[in-house]
Design a protein around this motif. Structure first.
Motif, PDB file in Angstrom:
ATOM      1  N   LEU A  15       8.733 -41.139   8.002  1.00 39.76           N
ATOM      2  CA  LEU A  15       7.909 -40.429   7.021  1.00 39.76           C
ATOM      3  C   LEU A  15       8.776 -39.541   6.131  1.00 39.76           C
ATOM      4  CD1 LEU A  15       5.051 -39.655   5.993  1.00 39.76           C
ATOM      5  CD2 LEU A  15       5.036 -37.848   7.728  1.00 39.76           C
ATOM      6  N   CYS A  16       9.706 -38.821   6.747  1.00 40.30           N
ATOM      7  CA  CYS A  16      10.532 -37.896   5.975  1.00 40.30           C
ATOM      8  C   CYS A  16      11.521 -38.630   5.072  1.00 40.30           C
ATOM      9  CB  CYS A  16      11.272 -36.945   6.911  1.00 40.30           C
ATOM     10  SG  CYS A  16      10.199 -35.679   7.634  1.00 40.30           S
ATOM     11  N   ALA A  17      11.962 -39.815   5.476  1.00 39.44           N
ATOM     12  CA  ALA A  17      12.850 -40.599   4.612  1.00 39.44           C
ATOM     13  C   ALA A  17      12.147 -40.939   3.302  1.00 39.44           C
ATOM     14  CB  ALA A  17      13.290 -41.872   5.330  1.00 39.44           C
ATOM     15  N   VAL A  18      10.861 -41.254   3.398  1.00 39.92           N
ATOM     16  CA  VAL A  18      10.073 -41.536   2.196  1.00 39.92           C
ATOM     17  C   VAL A  18       9.823 -40.247   1.422  1.00 39.92           C
ATOM     18  CG1 VAL A  18       7.868 -42.412   1.340  1.00 39.92           C
ATOM     19  CG2 VAL A  18       9.003 -43.553   3.256  1.00 39.92           C
ATOM     20  N   ARG A  19       9.501 -39.178   2.145  1.00 42.98           N
ATOM     21  CA  ARG A  19       9.246 -37.890   1.487  1.00 42.98           C
ATOM     22  C   ARG A  19      10.461 -37.416   0.695  1.00 42.98           C
ATOM     23  NH1 ARG A  19       7.929 -33.095   4.893  1.00 42.98           N
ATOM     24  NH2 ARG A  19       7.351 -32.195   2.880  1.00 42.98           N
ATOM     25  N   GLU A  20      11.642 -37.573   1.260  1.00 46.48           N
ATOM     26  CA  GLU A  20      12.848 -37.119   0.562  1.00 46.48           C
ATOM     27  C   GLU A  20      12.937 -37.729  -0.833  1.00 46.48           C
ATOM     28  OE1 GLU A  20      16.571 -37.462   2.615  1.00 46.48           O
ATOM     29  OE2 GLU A  20      15.688 -36.838   4.524  1.00 46.48           O
TER      30      GLU A  20
ATOM     31  N   VAL B 176       9.724 -33.258  -7.930  1.00 46.50           N
ATOM     32  CA  VAL B 176      10.248 -31.970  -8.387  1.00 46.50           C
ATOM     33  C   VAL B 176      11.042 -32.133  -9.680  1.00 46.50           C
ATOM     34  CG1 VAL B 176      11.870 -30.112  -7.838  1.00 46.50           C
ATOM     35  CG2 VAL B 176      10.251 -30.902  -6.101  1.00 46.50           C
ATOM     36  N   VAL B 177      11.906 -33.146  -9.727  1.00 42.98           N
ATOM     37  CA  VAL B 177      12.732 -33.364 -10.924  1.00 42.98           C
ATOM     38  C   VAL B 177      11.852 -33.614 -12.150  1.00 42.98           C
ATOM     39  CG1 VAL B 177      14.380 -34.948 -12.008  1.00 42.98           C
ATOM     40  CG2 VAL B 177      14.760 -34.160  -9.659  1.00 42.98           C
ATOM     41  N   LEU B 178      10.791 -34.384 -11.968  1.00 32.20           N
ATOM     42  CA  LEU B 178       9.883 -34.653 -13.084  1.00 32.20           C
ATOM     43  C   LEU B 178       9.013 -33.443 -13.418  1.00 32.20           C
ATOM     44  CD1 LEU B 178       8.647 -38.267 -12.202  1.00 32.20           C
ATOM     45  CD2 LEU B 178      10.251 -37.617 -14.016  1.00 32.20           C
ATOM     46  N   ALA B 179       8.650 -32.679 -12.400  1.00 32.38           N
ATOM     47  CA  ALA B 179       7.698 -31.585 -12.602  1.00 32.38           C
ATOM     48  C   ALA B 179       8.312 -30.376 -13.292  1.00 32.38           C
ATOM     49  CB  ALA B 179       7.099 -31.163 -11.256  1.00 32.38           C
TER      50      ALA B 179
ATOM     51  N   MET C 242      14.848 -29.545  -2.558  1.00 32.71           N
ATOM     52  CA  MET C 242      13.669 -30.096  -1.891  1.00 32.71           C
ATOM     53  C   MET C 242      14.073 -31.210  -0.933  1.00 32.71           C
ATOM     54  SD  MET C 242      10.430 -29.993  -1.348  1.00 32.71           S
ATOM     55  CE  MET C 242       9.505 -29.212  -2.688  1.00 32.71           C
ATOM     56  N   ARG C 243      14.983 -32.074  -1.373  1.00 37.71           N
ATOM     57  CA  ARG C 243      15.451 -33.151  -0.498  1.00 37.71           C
ATOM     58  C   ARG C 243      16.120 -32.581   0.755  1.00 37.71           C
ATOM     59  NH1 ARG C 243      19.232 -35.134  -3.519  1.00 37.71           N
ATOM     60  NH2 ARG C 243      20.991 -34.320  -2.336  1.00 37.71           N
TER      61      ARG C 243
ATOM     62  N   TRP D  34      16.107 -31.100   6.556  1.00 34.54           N
ATOM     63  CA  TRP D  34      16.154 -30.038   7.577  1.00 34.54           C
ATOM     64  C   TRP D  34      14.894 -30.078   8.441  1.00 34.54           C
ATOM     65  CZ3 TRP D  34      12.487 -26.176   7.960  1.00 34.54           C
ATOM     66  CH2 TRP D  34      12.742 -25.172   8.901  1.00 34.54           C
ATOM     67  N   PHE D  35      13.745 -30.243   7.796  1.00 32.69           N
ATOM     68  CA  PHE D  35      12.467 -30.297   8.508  1.00 32.69           C
ATOM     69  C   PHE D  35      12.475 -31.440   9.525  1.00 32.69           C
ATOM     70  CE2 PHE D  35       8.081 -31.965   8.740  1.00 32.69           C
ATOM     71  CZ  PHE D  35       7.402 -30.834   9.158  1.00 32.69           C
ATOM     72  N   ARG D  36      12.987 -32.586   9.112  1.00 31.67           N
ATOM     73  CA  ARG D  36      13.074 -33.746  10.002  1.00 31.67           C
ATOM     74  C   ARG D  36      13.939 -33.432  11.218  1.00 31.67           C
ATOM     75  NH1 ARG D  36      16.275 -39.254   8.375  1.00 31.67           N
ATOM     76  NH2 ARG D  36      15.106 -39.005   6.459  1.00 31.67           N
TER      77      ARG D  36
END
Length: 249
Positions: free
Chosen positions: A115-120, A127-130, A233-234, A239-241
């Motif tokens: 899940l986190c691999a996809v989230r990264e 974030v980059v677009l936002a 963010m990545r 880190w969360f993972r």
């Protein structure tokens, strides 16, 4: 045999807690106010009640979900309960196996890694677009979520912390200008909420470092540095993972 019996008792206890906790009003709606013939409304109410119990860990990962018992709890037939469980399975909150039936989705470190691999990838992109598109009001809203999380940490309320963090992550998808990306980022946040609550229950110190990382992303966004914000963010999600794997029980 003893283990199976204990698991059944555990499941019943958690569902009883659910019925008398945050979902009490929803259960009342199902059994007392909804016409019994309205299948769609019954299924929707069952879906909301079960989902809230899962998201708040009142139905913990691995808990068996027995259609008959849930239907009895709601005072409805099994069919709308079955529809609700199938919908939750499609959202990754319930798992179904050939032999054990429906259970609340468990999150072992391998699944969290995936899940986190996809989230990264997705959340860095969001974030980059936002960042170039975020207005002063958007940035103030983002800071407001972090302030809410900070107050909740001081109060020792992990439910409010993870909800504020969920909204914080979602705002970058919303501001990205990409509706598909927004839907994908938002679609992962329910599972992230459960994982965060589990991690918090095992290792309460994770909240402070997570909060500091969230602020670092926001500060980069306020500086207009989209690439730095995306990188942070990545790194935060990575880190969360790792923290989840370290704390996993």
């Amino acid at each position: 045999m003893g283990s199976t019996h204990a698991s059944t008792i555990h499941s019943r206890r958690h569902w009883t807690e659910c019925a008398h906790g945050v979902t009490k009003d929803i259960v009342s709606d199902i059994s007392d106010r909804t016409p019994l013939g309205d299948h769609k409304i019954l299924a929707e109410h069952a879906y909301e009640a079960i989902k809230q119990a899962i998201l708040n860990l009142q139905l913990r990962p691995g808990t068996q979900l027995v259609e008959r018992k849930l239907a009895e709890q709601f005072g409805i037939s099994k069919s709308p309960v079955r529809d609700a469980l199938q919908r939750l399975a499609g959202e990754g909150l319930v798992s179904q196996t050939r032999f054990s039936g429906m259970t609340v989705q468990s999150f072992d470190p391998e699944l969290v890694d995936e899940l986190c691999a996809v989230r990264e990838k997705l959340e860095e992109m969001a974030v980059v677009l936002a960042v170039p598109r975020m207005t002063g009001a958007d940035l103030a809203e983002t800071r407001g979520y972090l302030d809410q999380a900070d107050a909740a940490m001081v109060a020792g309320d992990p439910q409010r912390v993870v909800e504020a963090n969920r909204l914080y992550h979602m705002i970058f998808g919303r501001c990205s200008g990409n509706r598909v990306l927004d839907a994908m980022v938002s679609g992962m946040q329910d599972r992230v909420r459960i994982i965060a609550l589990l991690c918090w229950s095992w290792e309460k110190s994770v909240g402070k470092e997570e909060h500091e990382q969230h602020f670092a992303v926001l500060e980069a966004a306020e500086d207009g540095d989209a690439r730095r914000a995306g990188r942070l963010m990545r790194e935060h999600i990575r880190w969360f993972r790792e923290e989840y794997r370290r704390a996993y029980r």
